[in-house]
Design an enzyme around this catalytic site. Structure first.
Site, PDB file in Angstrom:
ATOM      1  N   ASP A  90      22.598 -14.898  11.527  1.00  0.00           N
ATOM      2  CA  ASP A  90      23.105 -13.886  10.589  1.00  0.00           C
ATOM      3  C   ASP A  90      24.633 -13.912  10.460  1.00  0.00           C
ATOM      4  O   ASP A  90      25.205 -13.142   9.681  1.00  0.00           O
ATOM      5  CB  ASP A  90      22.659 -12.486  11.029  1.00  0.00           C
TER       6      ASP A  90
ATOM      7  N   ARG B 177      12.216  -2.260  15.622  1.00  0.00           N
ATOM      8  CA  ARG B 177      11.141  -2.420  16.615  1.00  0.00           C
ATOM      9  C   ARG B 177      10.906  -1.129  17.385  1.00  0.00           C
ATOM     10  O   ARG B 177       9.769  -0.819  17.761  1.00  0.00           O
ATOM     11  CB  ARG B 177      11.494  -3.566  17.571  1.00  0.00           C
TER      12      ARG B 177
ATOM     13  N   ARG C 104      11.681 -13.396  -1.386  1.00  0.00           N
ATOM     14  CA  ARG C 104      11.751 -14.077  -0.088  1.00  0.00           C
ATOM     15  C   ARG C 104      10.383 -14.595   0.363  1.00  0.00           C
ATOM     16  O   ARG C 104       9.359 -13.990   0.098  1.00  0.00           O
ATOM     17  CB  ARG C 104      12.382 -13.145   0.950  1.00  0.00           C
TER      18      ARG C 104
ATOM     19  N   LYS D  89      20.188  -3.464  14.326  1.00  0.00           N
ATOM     20  CA  LYS D  89      19.154  -3.331  13.286  1.00  0.00           C
ATOM     21  C   LYS D  89      17.795  -3.828  13.794  1.00  0.00           C
ATOM     22  O   LYS D  89      16.786  -3.149  13.638  1.00  0.00           O
ATOM     23  CB  LYS D  89      19.612  -4.114  12.050  1.00  0.00           C
TER      24      LYS D  89
HETATM   25  C1  S3P Z   1      15.459 -10.740  12.597  1.00  0.00           C
HETATM   26  C2  S3P Z   1      15.293 -12.106  12.656  1.00  0.00           C
HETATM   27  C3  S3P Z   1      16.095 -13.038  11.846  1.00  0.00           C
HETATM   28  C4  S3P Z   1      17.367 -12.399  11.326  1.00  0.00           C
HETATM   29  C5  S3P Z   1      17.123 -11.050  10.740  1.00  0.00           C
HETATM   30  C6  S3P Z   1      16.515 -10.119  11.764  1.00  0.00           C
HETATM   31  C7  S3P Z   1      14.599  -9.884  13.418  1.00  0.00           C
HETATM   32  O1  S3P Z   1      15.319 -13.451  10.733  1.00  0.00           O
HETATM   33  O2  S3P Z   1      17.973 -13.244  10.357  1.00  0.00           O
HETATM   34  O3  S3P Z   1      18.334 -10.491  10.266  1.00  0.00           O
HETATM   35  O4  S3P Z   1      14.896  -8.690  13.582  1.00  0.00           O
HETATM   36  O5  S3P Z   1      13.587 -10.386  13.926  1.00  0.00           O
HETATM   37  P1  S3P Z   1      14.318 -14.718  10.811  1.00  0.00           P
HETATM   38  O6  S3P Z   1      13.171 -14.351  11.682  1.00  0.00           O
HETATM   39  O7  S3P Z   1      13.904 -14.947   9.377  1.00  0.00           O
HETATM   40  O8  S3P Z   1      15.134 -15.847  11.367  1.00  0.00           O
END
Ligand code: S3P
Length: 437
Positions: free
Chosen positions: A316, A27, A123, A22
């Site tokens: 996660d 990105r 959030r 994901k």
């Molecule tokens: C992600 C970073 C993490 C992760 C999220 C995906 C990312 O979040 O929990 O599922 O793709 O950069 P945080 O940056 O809030 O830690």
């Protein structure tokens, strides 16, 4: 509202392919859109979150084709080629989309508004608003620093040296994306190293980036050049079958060619300490990322104190770790994980309440929990619309003595479309139930 009914199934057997990562899929769309030329993305996650990101770039004037599932062809418009959208841009459930886009859109010559669903609208966004304002961006939010984010047309941004108070790849990436457009050097340092996909992918698109464990810096004023991206399978999605393979007696499973970036695989280290039998086989590289088969056999697990330095590398994976802990001998202690309270749901509370409802003792702390291993009985569990809570309890049900109803499961489609069918194919007893109201 959709729900699942799950219960003890068979020993888990077979070989399973996991959908694309994901974080990397988000990105890849973003950088391909800003690049010059045509990029091909293979292994793209067909999840609601990553599709939301693609749809947003289409609204910003980028041509994106989907010639077949998991493939995207993106005609990049260059760093300054995005066009204003008429109306708000909907990130759905995707925190990564909203936070990364806040940095990118804060640098555009037009205004934008980012909105999200009910969960995303709760959030915290101060973590990106603050550094972006320091760079000269004009952003505001609703009271309490929550979405929608209203982003004004930018003047010139300037680079900053930002020591992030949170270990967050989303914050780091938001600042870096704004930094592409900023005067001078943009530097981010983090309290613990987080996933470095933005850094690696910027380099793949030809942007000079310097980075190491916990820091990154780049200068504005370069160009992104189209490239082809191969997205590896998502370790976080693999974590459910992997943990199920550990806890369901008689299991022997191979998860095919899973992304093994060390900033994502903390769960492997923790499960190994708990006594899991997981072999890393057939290691290779795919699109600049390490990948490997994970061969898991059932094993008796015991509780541990989860090492603090593993926490960001498995941020996660805590929902499913709580399930492993509930089925382990003794107590598992989680600390230093307060971030779990501001994910798609409050994951500490959601897991603690759900497990208590199935007969497990969980003592919550502000930044973690003590999970007392025991035996699971049937019951009704609320997922709070959080995909990973729902999938974690589907794993738990495979060891419960009775039927487990998991409510509010539709958001599993944000990260793992096809979860039910894939898990049934390896032996899960799991049924999709559509219910009213
Ligand atoms: C992600 C970073 C993490 C992760 C999220 C995906 C990312 O979040 O929990 O599922 O793709 O950069 P945080 O940056 O809030 O830690």
């Amino acid at each position: 509202m959709s729900a699942w009914i799950a219960m003890q199934g068979k020993p888990l057997r077979g070989r399973i392919a996991i959908p694309g990562d994901k974080s990397i899929s988000h990105r890849a769309i973003m950088l391909a859109a800003l690049a010059e030329g045509r990029s091909h993305i293979h292994g793209f996650l067909e999840g609601a979150d990553t599709r939301a990101t693609a749809a947003i770039f289409q609204r910003l004037g980028v041509l994106i084709e989907a010639p077949e599932p998991s493939v995207r062809i993106v005609d990049g418009v260059g760093l300054h080629g995005l066009k204003a959208s008429n109306g708000a841009l909907d990130c759905g459930n995707a925190g990564t989309a909203m936070r990364l886009l806040s940095g990118l859109l804060a640098a555009q010559a037009f205004a934008s508004t980012l909105v999200g669903d009910e969960s995303l609208s709760r959030r915290p966004m101060r973590r990106v608003i603050e550094p972006l304002r320091m760079m000269g961006a004009c952003i505001d939010s609703n009271a309490g620093d929550v979405p929608p984010l209203r982003i004004a047309a930018a003047g010139t941004l300037h680079g900053i040296d930002y020591a992030s108070p949170v270990a967050s790849a989303q914050v780091k990436s938001a600042v870096l994306l704004a930094g592409l457009y900023a005067d001078g050097t943009t530097r981010v340092s983090e309290p613990h190293p987080t996933r470095d996909y933005s850094e690696r992918m910027l380099q793949a698109f030809g942007w000079p980036v310097r980075f190491g464990e916990g820091w990154v810096e780049l200068e504005g004023g370069h160009r992104l050049m189209a490239t082809d991206i191969q997205v590896p399978a998502d370790f976080s999605s693999a974590a459910f079958a992997l943990t199920a393979g550990c806890v369901v007696p008689g299991s022997d499973l191979v998860l095919r060619q899973v992304g093994m970036n060390p900033r994502r695989t903390g769960l492997l280290r923790v499960l190994a300490q708990m006594g899991a039998d997981i072999r890393v086989e057939d290691e290779s590289g795919q699109g600049g990322e390490p990948v490997a088969d994970l061969h898991v056999r059932a094993a008796a697990l015991h509780g541990i104190d989860v090492p603090l330095d593993c926490v960001p590398d498995m941020i996660d994976e805590f929902p499913v770790l709580f399930i492993a802990a509930a089925l382990a001998d003794g107590i598992t202690r989680v600390r230093g994980a307060a971030e779990l309270r501001v994910k798609e749901s409050d994951r500490i509370a959601a897991m603690a309440n759900g497990l208590r409802g199935l007969g497990i003792r969980v003592d919550e702390t502000p930044d973690g929990a003590d999970i007392h291993g025991g035996t699971l009985h049937g019951g009704i569990v609320e997922s709070h619309g959080d995909h990973r809570i729902a999938m974690a309890f589907a794993v738990a049900a495979q060891r419960a003595s009775g039927e487990v109803t998991i409510r509010d499961t539709a958001n599993v489609a944000t990260s793992y479309p096809g979860f039910v069918a894939s898990m049934r194919a390896i032996g899960f007893a799991l049924n999709d139930e559509l219910r009213d109201g």
